[in-house]
Design an enzyme around this catalytic site. Structure first.
Site, PDB file in Angstrom:
ATOM      1  N   MET A 117       0.836  -1.197   0.000  1.00 17.02           N
ATOM      2  CA  MET A 117       0.000   0.000   0.000  1.00 17.02           C
ATOM      3  C   MET A 117       0.878   1.258   0.000  1.00 17.02           C
ATOM      4  SD  MET A 117      -3.453  -0.867   1.970  1.00 17.02           S
ATOM      5  CE  MET A 117      -2.892  -0.627   3.633  1.00 17.02           C
ATOM      6  N   GLY A 118       2.136   1.102  -0.378  1.00 18.99           N
ATOM      7  CA  GLY A 118       3.029   2.265  -0.456  1.00 18.99           C
ATOM      8  C   GLY A 118       3.508   2.726   0.902  1.00 18.99           C
TER       9      GLY A 118
ATOM     10  N   LEU B  62       6.567   3.153   1.652  1.00 17.63           N
ATOM     11  CA  LEU B  62       7.466   2.003   1.801  1.00 17.63           C
ATOM     12  C   LEU B  62       8.568   2.236   2.828  1.00 17.63           C
ATOM     13  CD1 LEU B  62       7.812   1.030  -1.975  1.00 17.63           C
ATOM     14  CD2 LEU B  62       6.131   0.244  -0.297  1.00 17.63           C
TER      15      LEU B  62
ATOM     16  N   GLY C 107      11.015  -2.878   5.585  1.00 13.08           N
ATOM     17  CA  GLY C 107      10.279  -4.148   5.573  1.00 13.08           C
ATOM     18  C   GLY C 107       9.815  -4.481   4.162  1.00 13.08           C
ATOM     19  N   HIS C 108       9.206  -3.493   3.488  1.00 13.05           N
ATOM     20  CA  HIS C 108       8.769  -3.714   2.107  1.00 13.05           C
ATOM     21  C   HIS C 108       9.974  -4.015   1.207  1.00 13.05           C
ATOM     22  CE1 HIS C 108       5.587  -0.764   3.585  1.00 13.05           C
ATOM     23  NE2 HIS C 108       4.837  -1.782   3.193  1.00 13.05           N
TER      24      HIS C 108
ATOM     25  N   GLN D  18     -10.349  -2.363   2.374  1.00 14.61           N
ATOM     26  CA  GLN D  18      -9.849  -3.066   3.571  1.00 14.61           C
ATOM     27  C   GLN D  18      -9.750  -2.160   4.786  1.00 14.61           C
ATOM     28  OE1 GLN D  18      -6.018  -3.994   1.515  1.00 14.61           O
ATOM     29  NE2 GLN D  18      -5.131  -3.712   3.538  1.00 14.61           N
TER      30      GLN D  18
ATOM     31  N   LYS E 295       5.030 -10.072   9.429  1.00 14.19           N
ATOM     32  CA  LYS E 295       4.535  -9.015  10.316  1.00 14.19           C
ATOM     33  C   LYS E 295       3.005  -9.059  10.366  1.00 14.19           C
ATOM     34  CE  LYS E 295       3.807  -4.469  11.557  1.00 14.19           C
ATOM     35  NZ  LYS E 295       2.687  -4.078  10.771  1.00 14.19           N
TER      36      LYS E 295
ATOM     37  N   ARG F 223       2.711   2.988   9.866  1.00 14.29           N
ATOM     38  CA  ARG F 223       2.063   3.734  10.953  1.00 14.29           C
ATOM     39  C   ARG F 223       3.056   4.313  11.955  1.00 14.29           C
ATOM     40  NH1 ARG F 223      -3.532   1.799  11.049  1.00 14.29           N
ATOM     41  NH2 ARG F 223      -3.598   0.354   9.335  1.00 14.29           N
TER      42      ARG F 223
HETATM   43  P1  AMP Z   1       1.383  -2.931   3.510  1.00 11.08           P
HETATM   44  O1  AMP Z   1       1.965  -1.903   2.598  1.00 11.08           O
HETATM   45  O2  AMP Z   1       1.349  -2.530   4.933  1.00 11.08           O
HETATM   46  O3  AMP Z   1       0.101  -3.510   2.992  1.00 11.08           O
HETATM   47  O4  AMP Z   1       2.423  -4.145   3.488  1.00 11.08           O
HETATM   48  C1  AMP Z   1       2.829  -4.737   2.286  1.00 11.08           C
HETATM   49  C2  AMP Z   1       3.612  -5.985   2.594  1.00 11.08           C
HETATM   50  O5  AMP Z   1       4.759  -5.644   3.367  1.00 11.08           O
HETATM   51  C3  AMP Z   1       2.813  -6.987   3.426  1.00 11.08           C
HETATM   52  O6  AMP Z   1       3.079  -8.294   2.950  1.00 11.08           O
HETATM   53  C4  AMP Z   1       3.358  -6.775   4.815  1.00 11.08           C
HETATM   54  O7  AMP Z   1       3.252  -7.920   5.644  1.00 11.08           O
HETATM   55  C5  AMP Z   1       4.820  -6.475   4.507  1.00 11.08           C
HETATM   56  N1  AMP Z   1       5.448  -5.775   5.636  1.00 11.08           N
HETATM   57  C6  AMP Z   1       4.968  -4.694   6.311  1.00 11.08           C
HETATM   58  N2  AMP Z   1       5.789  -4.372   7.336  1.00 11.08           N
HETATM   59  C7  AMP Z   1       6.796  -5.283   7.310  1.00 11.08           C
HETATM   60  C8  AMP Z   1       7.963  -5.488   8.122  1.00 11.08           C
HETATM   61  N3  AMP Z   1       8.248  -4.714   9.167  1.00 11.08           N
HETATM   62  N4  AMP Z   1       8.786  -6.520   7.808  1.00 11.08           N
HETATM   63  C9  AMP Z   1       8.503  -7.335   6.754  1.00 11.08           C
HETATM   64  N5  AMP Z   1       7.424  -7.179   5.944  1.00 11.08           N
HETATM   65  C10 AMP Z   1       6.595  -6.171   6.220  1.00 11.08           C
END
Ligand code: AMP
Length: 281
Positions: free
Chosen positions: A30-31, A33, A36-37, A61, A149, A187
């Site tokens: 969801m950007g 970034l 982790g991403h 969502q 995560k 967040r």
């Molecule tokens: P989001 O942008 O929050 O929807 O996350 C996109 C992807 O990044 C999802 O598969 C999350 O589980 C992964 N993600 C988010 N935070 C982390 C993190 N701290 N470490 C590893 N993967 C992450």
């Protein structure tokens, strides 16, 4: 890195790459970034001929409209990070591209989506299920990369792929953390510097709970201690659950399960944070 806003253009690109026999890795996000991403993108780059990342803040969502509005969007920064990680293509669809016309088909996950995140964020996983299924159909990757995560999300996506026979390998990767142990999250930017430091306590409390459970303390006493620890730094727990890592059913007897995950959601001020830890690894 190539940028695509429409399904047609992205699919022309993918088709062309596939004709040359190339494998495709996909990282949905969801950007906003962070590292982790980037770890997911780097893993995909190392395992596939081409890597496609999507950046789309999926409205279906979000159960809280304020949360959707507050979600940080910074396309330029995201594109720079993806380019630096050697991502080959980025899909940046609008809402009209993702949700043209009426949407009547639903994805429902049954009881697995009624616990933990599902219990506190009504409709969240139905929204995740629909958008991920759509993105899988659009990109048609060989492998897709998700973070541990979002443990419950990862479990449900594995079920989605299994139940709907998507020919895609799902790869779950470890949580990337800040120095103090706080799980990286978009967040975290909404926390003050002090809150961000204090929120490292979530990871410490998870480790503490894990140790106590290994030392045969009762689940009840560990849960109570966990809440107490978080409250030391004004972290307000929403739930703390021990669940079977496969079924997500609540654990009452540790000895009866092959794999157990400790899952937590809590508030620091008005920012909701989640984290988890495997009990046996
Ligand atoms: P989001 O942008 O929050 O929807 O996350 C996109 C992807 O990044 C999802 O598969 C999350 O589980 C992964 N993600 C988010 N935070 C982390 C993190 N701290 N470490 C590893 N993967 C992450």
């Amino acid at each position: 890195m190539q940028l695509f806003n429409t399904i047609k253009e992205l699919q022309m690109y993918v088709r062309n790459e596939r004709k040359q026999g190339k494998s495709v890795g996909f990282v949905p996000t969801m950007g906003d970034l962070h590292a982790g991403h980037v770890s997911l993108v780097e893993q995909s780059v190392s395992q596939n001929d081409i890597t496609i990342c999507s950046v789309y803040v999926n409205p279906t969502q979000f159960n809280d409209a304020k949360d959707l509005v507050a979600y940080t969007r910074d396309e330029e920064r995201d594109i720079n990070l993806l380019t630096a990680a050697n991502c080959d293509a980025c899909f940046l669809p609008s809402d009209d591209v993702m949700y043209p016309g009426e949407s009547i088909v639903k994805v429902s996950f049954g009881n697995m989506a009624k616990v933990m995140e599902g219990a506190f964020r009504e409709g969240h996983f139905e929204g995740v299920g629909i958008v991920v299924a759509k993105l899988f159909n659009i990109v048609q990757p060989d492998s897709a990369y998700f973070g541990q995560k979002d443990f419950q999300q990862l479990s449900l996506i594995k079920m989605l792929v299994k139940n709907l026979a998507f020919p895609i390998t799902i790869i779950g990767l470890p949580t990337v953390r800040e120095k103090n142990g706080l799980a990286m999250s978009s967040r975290n930017n909404r926390l003050t510097a002090l809150q961000r430091e204090d929120a490292g306590l979530i990871y410490k409390a998870l480790n503490e709970a894990k140790e106590s459970l290994k030392n045969r303390c009762s689940i009840d006493s560990v849960k109570k201690q966990f809440s107490k620890t978080l409250k030391r730094k004004d972290l307000e727990p929403e739930y703390f659950e021990l669940v079977d890592s496969e079924s997500l059913n609540a654990v009452t007897d540790i000895g009866e399960h092959d794999a157990i995950t400790l899952c937590v959601a809590c508030f620091m001020g008005n920012v909701r944070l989640i984290d988890n830890m495997s009990l046996f690894s």
